[in-house]
Motif scaffolding. Structure first.
Motif, mmCIF file in Angstrom:
data_model
loop_
_atom_site.group_PDB
_atom_site.id
_atom_site.type_symbol
_atom_site.label_atom_id
_atom_site.label_comp_id
_atom_site.label_asym_id
_atom_site.label_seq_id
_atom_site.Cartn_x
_atom_site.Cartn_y
_atom_site.Cartn_z
ATOM 1 N N LEU A 142 32.620 -24.646 -49.906
ATOM 2 C CA LEU A 142 31.788 -25.676 -50.544
ATOM 3 C C LEU A 142 32.016 -25.678 -52.048
ATOM 4 N N SER A 143 32.005 -26.853 -52.648
ATOM 5 C CA SER A 143 32.108 -26.941 -54.103
ATOM 6 C C SER A 143 30.829 -26.373 -54.711
ATOM 7 N N ALA A 144 30.850 -26.117 -56.008
ATOM 8 C CA ALA A 144 29.658 -25.603 -56.690
ATOM 9 C C ALA A 144 28.495 -26.583 -56.528
ATOM 10 N N GLU A 145 28.781 -27.872 -56.591
ATOM 11 C CA GLU A 145 27.736 -28.894 -56.426
ATOM 12 C C GLU A 145 27.183 -28.874 -54.997
ATOM 13 N N GLN A 146 28.074 -28.767 -54.010
ATOM 14 C CA GLN A 146 27.626 -28.711 -52.611
ATOM 15 C C GLN A 146 26.777 -27.458 -52.360
ATOM 16 N N GLN A 147 27.156 -26.342 -52.976
ATOM 17 C CA GLN A 147 26.375 -25.116 -52.818
ATOM 18 C C GLN A 147 24.971 -25.284 -53.396
ATOM 19 N N GLN A 148 24.868 -25.976 -54.534
ATOM 20 C CA GLN A 148 23.552 -26.231 -55.131
ATOM 21 C C GLN A 148 22.709 -27.144 -54.240
ATOM 22 N N VAL A 149 23.331 -28.152 -53.648
ATOM 23 C CA VAL A 149 22.620 -29.060 -52.734
ATOM 24 C C VAL A 149 22.150 -28.276 -51.505
ATOM 25 N N PHE A 150 23.007 -27.400 -50.984
ATOM 26 C CA PHE A 150 22.634 -26.560 -49.848
ATOM 27 C C PHE A 150 21.440 -25.678 -50.205
ATOM 28 N N LEU A 151 21.496 -25.005 -51.364
ATOM 29 C CA LEU A 151 20.400 -24.130 -51.783
ATOM 30 C C LEU A 151 19.099 -24.903 -51.950
ATOM 31 N N LYS A 152 19.180 -26.102 -52.484
ATOM 32 C CA LYS A 152 17.980 -26.951 -52.631
ATOM 33 C C LYS A 152 17.419 -27.302 -51.253
ATOM 34 N N ALA A 153 18.284 -27.611 -50.298
ATOM 35 C CA ALA A 153 17.832 -27.922 -48.939
ATOM 36 C C ALA A 153 17.149 -26.700 -48.314
ATOM 37 N N CYS A 154 17.679 -25.505 -48.577
ATOM 38 C CA CYS A 154 17.043 -24.281 -48.077
ATOM 39 C C CYS A 154 15.676 -24.089 -48.720
ATOM 40 N N MET A 155 15.570 -24.364 -50.003
ATOM 41 C CA MET A 155 14.277 -24.231 -50.683
ATOM 42 C C MET A 155 13.247 -25.177 -50.075
ATOM 43 N N VAL A 156 13.639 -26.399 -49.799
ATOM 44 C CA VAL A 156 12.734 -27.380 -49.188
ATOM 45 C C VAL A 156 12.332 -26.916 -47.791
ATOM 46 N N TYR A 157 13.286 -26.420 -47.015
ATOM 47 C CA TYR A 157 13.027 -25.910 -45.666
ATOM 48 C C TYR A 157 12.005 -24.769 -45.722
ATOM 49 N N ILE A 158 12.226 -23.819 -46.625
ATOM 50 C CA ILE A 158 11.320 -22.675 -46.787
ATOM 51 C C ILE A 158 9.943 -23.136 -47.247
ATOM 52 N N GLU A 159 9.896 -24.038 -48.223
ATOM 53 C CA GLU A 159 8.602 -24.544 -48.718
ATOM 54 C C GLU A 159 7.816 -25.236 -47.610
#
Length: 127
Positions: A18-35
Motif C-alpha cells: 500500500l502507498s503511504a496515503e493508502q496506509q493512512q486511509v486504512f488506519l483511519k478506517a480502523c479507527m472508525v471501526y474501533i470507535e
C-alpha cells in the motif's frame, strides 16, 4: 453477552504494497471501526501485533523456540469483542477494514471459554 477473539490473519506483510496515503486511509478506517465498536459497547480490547516473535514448543526440559512465522500466514492483530452469539461476532468481523485493503485477509472468530465445565473453574477476567 459472550466474549470472542477476532484473530486477524494475513500473508506476510500484506500492507507493505500500500502507498503511504493508502496506509493512512486504512488506519483511519480502523479507527472508525474501533470507535464504532466502543460506542456500541462491543469492544474489550484491540491491538496489532509486531511481526517479530518466537514460537515455543516442547515440554519441560526440552523446550524449543524458533521463528513463529514458518508459514506464510501470520496473526497480525486481534480484537477482543462482546457479542450475543457467534453470528453477531461473525457480522462484526465482516465489517473489519482488513478485508477492503488486504487481498486474502482472514479473520478467525473464536468464542472465549469463561469456565471449565469439568471443574467449574472460572477463568480470571481482565478489568
Amino acid at each position: 453477552m459472550k466474549e470472542f477473539m477476532l484473530l486477524i490473519r494475513n500473508e506476510g506483510d500484506a500492507k507493505a504494497s500500500l502507498s503511504a496515503e493508502q496506509q493512512q486511509v486504512f488506519l483511519k478506517a480502523c479507527m472508525v471501526y474501533i470507535e464504532n465498536l466502543m460506542k456500541n459497547g462491543k469492544l474489550k480490547s484491540a491491538q496489532p501485533l509486531v511481526r517479530e516473535g518466537k514460537m515455543v514448543s516442547g515440554s519441560p526440559g526440552s523446550f524449543k523456540d524458533g521463528p513463529y512465522n514458518e508459514s506464510k500466514e501470520i496473526i497480525v492483530g486481534y480484537y477482543h469483542i462482546l457479542a450475543k452469539d457467534i453470528d453477531e461476532a461473525v457480522a462484526i468481523a465482516q465489517g473489519n477494514p482488513e478485508f477492503a485493503y488486504v487481498k486474502g485477509a482472514k479473520i478467525e472468530v473464536r468464542p472465549i471459554k469463561m469456565m471449565e465445565e469439568s471443574t467449574s473453574y472460572i477463568y480470571p477476567e481482565n478489568k
